[in-house]
Design an enzyme around this catalytic site. Structure first.
Site, PDB file in Angstrom:
ATOM      1  N   SER A   1      50.188  20.018  51.035  1.00 34.87           N
ATOM      2  CA  SER A   1      50.517  20.904  52.158  1.00 34.87           C
ATOM      3  C   SER A   1      50.201  20.240  53.494  1.00 34.87           C
ATOM      4  CB  SER A   1      49.698  22.192  52.056  1.00 34.87           C
ATOM      5  OG  SER A   1      50.098  22.948  50.951  1.00 34.87           O
TER       6      SER A   1
ATOM      7  N   ASP B   1      49.039  27.866  43.210  1.00 31.42           N
ATOM      8  CA  ASP B   1      49.528  26.715  42.436  1.00 31.42           C
ATOM      9  C   ASP B   1      48.635  26.392  41.242  1.00 31.42           C
ATOM     10  OD1 ASP B   1      51.664  26.405  44.156  1.00 31.42           O
ATOM     11  OD2 ASP B   1      50.570  25.054  45.484  1.00 31.42           O
TER      12      ASP B   1
HETATM   13  C1  S3P Z   1      52.660  25.802  50.263  1.00 33.79           C
HETATM   14  C2  S3P Z   1      52.671  27.150  50.050  1.00 33.79           C
HETATM   15  C3  S3P Z   1      52.773  27.761  48.706  1.00 33.79           C
HETATM   16  C4  S3P Z   1      52.485  26.760  47.602  1.00 33.79           C
HETATM   17  C5  S3P Z   1      53.154  25.435  47.846  1.00 33.79           C
HETATM   18  C6  S3P Z   1      52.689  24.840  49.154  1.00 33.79           C
HETATM   19  C7  S3P Z   1      52.592  25.298  51.640  1.00 33.79           C
HETATM   20  O1  S3P Z   1      54.075  28.254  48.544  1.00 33.79           O
HETATM   21  O2  S3P Z   1      52.905  27.267  46.365  1.00 33.79           O
HETATM   22  O3  S3P Z   1      52.864  24.519  46.811  1.00 33.79           O
HETATM   23  O4  S3P Z   1      52.324  24.100  51.832  1.00 33.79           O
HETATM   24  O5  S3P Z   1      52.805  26.080  52.581  1.00 33.79           O
HETATM   25  P1  S3P Z   1      54.503  29.726  49.074  1.00 33.79           P
HETATM   26  O6  S3P Z   1      54.333  29.728  50.537  1.00 33.79           O
HETATM   27  O7  S3P Z   1      55.945  29.874  48.705  1.00 33.79           O
HETATM   28  O8  S3P Z   1      53.624  30.664  48.327  1.00 33.79           O
END
Ligand code: S3P
Length: 446
Positions: A32, A329
């Site tokens: 992220s 995750d």
């Molecule tokens: C993330 C947000 C999450 C996560 C993804 C990374 C991010 O998704 O599952 O692996 O970096 O903002 P969602 O925002 O769809 O829940």
């Protein structure tokens, strides 16, 4: 090569029982934060130096896309990535399709970014990403004045025609999603006035932290558990060094492997401990896990620390729905821990798992069934019947999903008979070097 979808040969991997896992597990940079470091570096004035960047496929696709939008991005001899930004408002129309590969984060954040620029951007991705819903970002971006045209209404390929005169909005997130929140905050950067996002359930706040770190005005207020995030448009972002912590979502795999494998003790240095990401640690501790955190510190506006984990006897627990955003995750690997715990683990509020890199809810349940672990799905609840061990002796379908592949390879390391994963090449999207690292620690994956 920009939009070549010829998938690499499926790589079958098999994990067998091994002796204890020992040593130091250096896990790769946070996915992220890595996406965001490249994006904000591409907007900041000056040269942003990034250390610890995750060099996984998802992040490399974001780097390529930011380069097409005008940022200059290089990896230097010293291992640091250097991004020369164009300034907020300075992006250029991309001269080709932006292929975001497997990454929902990459595509949703960038759709937001370009929504406030008066040009057309075309997006696509791999077979997994082309199935995932984009309406969640299309709706707020349309309110800000962008036009988005997508296959079947909201699937990739999609074209974003950015607004010439973007409008600030007040938007309440209908799903707990940091990707949607971030898409709006990114669009707000090139939008005059104040944009407000209201999150009924808090989600990871890396965007807010990094924007503030680079000089934007981002105010966060809490009201009855909700967060109200207000950003003033057209800030001047100024380059500063960004140190990316190790990804807690990647560290989760060796961490759980150490808990489950007899005679194990691992140190995981420099792992991100943002409180909106630590739901798995909370849950594992409730299950009886021996996890210690030392040397807590700050890096690039994020809390980090070293984690020491040892073999532990785990028992089943209830995992409340409210915890889901802080460990969204981690359910594949938690389900593996639950399978090896004593008793029932019930995980609630998992609806969002159906729209991840695969339908993760189905992928977990089917994978567990294949290896002889009893589990059932009831609405948005997953129940795993732990019996202290797993039979194994089967091949699990990874469904183009890196986390499904890694979770079942961890289970294979402790199951009575080996577990194979039909196609493990997607692991490189988030955790390049996973197999080598696990085998160095003592695992038997080949
Ligand atoms: C993330 C947000 C999450 C996560 C993804 C990374 C991010 O998704 O599952 O692996 O970096 O903002 P969602 O925002 O769809 O829940």
């Amino acid at each position: 090569m920009a939009h070549d979808h010829s998938t690499p040969k499926p790589a079958t991997l098999t994990a067998r029982k091994s002796g204890g896992l020992q040593g130091v597990a250096r896990t790769p940079g946070d996915k992220s934060i890595s996406h965001r470091a490249l994006i904000f570096g591409g907007l900041a004035l000056g040269k942003t130096e990034i250390s610890g960047l995750l060099e996984g496929e998802d992040v490399l696709n974001t780097a390529r896309a930011m380069a097409r939008l005008g940022a200059a991005i290089v990896k230097d001899q010293d291992g640091l990535w250097r991004v020369t930004g164009v300034g907020v408002g300075g992006l250029a129309e991309p001269d080709d399709i932006l292929d975001m590969g497997n990454s929902g984060t990459g595509v949703r954040l960038l759709m937001g970014l370009v929504a406030a620029y008066p040009f057309a951007s075309f997006f696509t991705g791999d077979a997994s990403l082309r199935k995932r819903p984009m309406a969640r970002v299309m709706k707020p971006l349309a309110e800000m004045g962008a036009r988005v045209i997508a296959r079947q209404g909201d699937r990739l390929p999609a074209c974003v025609i950015g607004a010439a005169e973007p409008l600030p909005i007040d938007y309440t997130l209908p799903v707990a999603s940091a990707q949607v929140k971030s898409a709006i905050l990114l669009a707000a950067l090139n939008t005059p006035g104040r944009t407000t996002v209201i999150e009924p359930e808090p989600t990871r706040d890396h965007t807010e932290r990094l924007l503030r770190y680079l000089g934007a005005s981002v105010r966060v207020e809490e009201q009855n558990g909700a967060r109200i995030i207000a950003i003033d448009g057209q800030p001047e972002l100024v380059a500063r060094p960004i140190a990316v912590p190790a990804d807690p979502s990647s560290a989760a795999f060796p961490l759980v492997a150490a808990l489950l494998t007899p005679a194990s003790k691992l140190t995981l240095p420099g792992v991100g401990l943002n409180p909106l990401r630590t739901g798995l640690l909370t849950t594992l501790r409730e299950m009886g896990a021996d996890i210690a955190i030392t040397d807590e510190r700050e890096a690039g506006g994020e809390p980090v620390g070293d984690i020491v984990v040892q073999t532990s006897r785990l028992r089943g627990v209830e995992v409340p729905a409210a915890r889901a955003p802080s460990m969204i995750d981690e359910y594949p690997i938690l389900a593996v821990a639950a399978a090896c715990a004593e008793g029932i683990t019930r995980m609630q509020g998992l609806g969002e798992l159906r729209v991840k890199e695969s339908d993760r809810l189905a992928a977990i349940a089917q994978g567990l069934a294949a290896v002889g672990v009893k589990a059932e799905i009831n609405g948005d609840t997953l129940t795993v019947h732990g019996r202290g061990k797993a039979p194994g002796g089967a091949t699990v379908a990874a469904r183009l999903d890196h986390r499904i592949a890694m979770a079942f390879l961890v289970l294979g390391g402790v199951a009575d008979s080996p577990i194979a994963v039909d196609d493990a090449h997607m692991i490189d999207t988030s955790f390049p070097g996973f197999v080598a690292l696990m085998n160095d620690l003592g695992a038997a994956i080949s």
